[in-house]
Design an enzyme around this catalytic site. Sequence first.
Site, short mmCIF file in Angstrom:
data_model
loop_
_atom_site.label_atom_id
_atom_site.label_comp_id
_atom_site.label_asym_id
_atom_site.label_seq_id
_atom_site.Cartn_x
_atom_site.Cartn_y
_atom_site.Cartn_z
N CYS A 177 31.72 33.84 24.65
CA CYS A 177 31.18 35.02 23.97
C CYS A 177 31.43 34.96 22.47
O CYS A 177 30.85 35.73 21.72
CB CYS A 177 31.78 36.30 24.55
SG CYS A 177 33.54 36.43 24.31
N ASP A 234 34.16 35.78 20.94
CA ASP A 234 35.08 36.81 20.44
C ASP A 234 36.43 36.19 20.07
O ASP A 234 36.88 35.25 20.70
CB ASP A 234 35.28 37.89 21.51
CG ASP A 234 34.01 38.72 21.70
OD1 ASP A 234 33.05 38.47 20.96
OD2 ASP A 234 34.00 39.59 22.58
N CYS A 275 34.02 42.37 21.42
CA CYS A 275 33.36 43.47 22.12
C CYS A 275 34.30 44.67 22.30
O CYS A 275 35.50 44.56 22.07
CB CYS A 275 32.89 42.99 23.48
SG CYS A 275 34.26 42.77 24.62
N CYS A 324 37.82 39.73 28.82
CA CYS A 324 38.26 40.37 27.57
C CYS A 324 39.75 40.71 27.65
O CYS A 324 40.47 40.58 26.66
CB CYS A 324 37.45 41.63 27.31
SG CYS A 324 35.68 41.42 27.64
FE1 FES Z 1 34.09 38.29 25.24
FE2 FES Z 1 34.61 40.82 25.57
S1 FES Z 1 32.67 39.86 25.78
S2 FES Z 1 35.93 39.30 24.85
#
Ligand code: FES
Length: 126
Positions: free
Chosen positions: A35, A37, A60, A104
């Site tokens: 993702c 992040d 996110c 996450c």
């Molecule tokens: Fe990757 Fe939340 S979508 S940390």
Amino acid sequence: MALYSEKVMDHFRNPRNVGSIENADGIGEVGNGKCGDIMKVYLKIDDDIVSDVKFETFGCGSAIASSSMATEMIKGKPISEVLQLTNQAVTEALDGLPAHKLHCSVLAEEAVRAAVQDYYDKKGKE
Ligand code: FES
């Protein structure tokens, strides 16, 4: 049922312990390749107790809520307890996350562990 619990929404809207710590004793930065992040955790440690903790999360809402909750859970705790923190515990404290958002909370567990590892590395401890 709403996708996100009240607690997730609360920690997403009003994240606790946001920011950085100058001269932190341990810093952990982790990312999720899928993702994209990124989460960074800063620890201030006195006598093996987490006296202060801050985080910066570029990610996110679930990642922000997870880091906020994780920092609240380890604040004031001895390192031995901090190392017991699991993503399941963070998820439970948030009253759950949707299945596709569980990674996450894993990021929060990893960032905390990486920060403790950094602290030990700096101290020259195993
Ligand atoms: Fe990757 Fe939340 S979508 S940390």
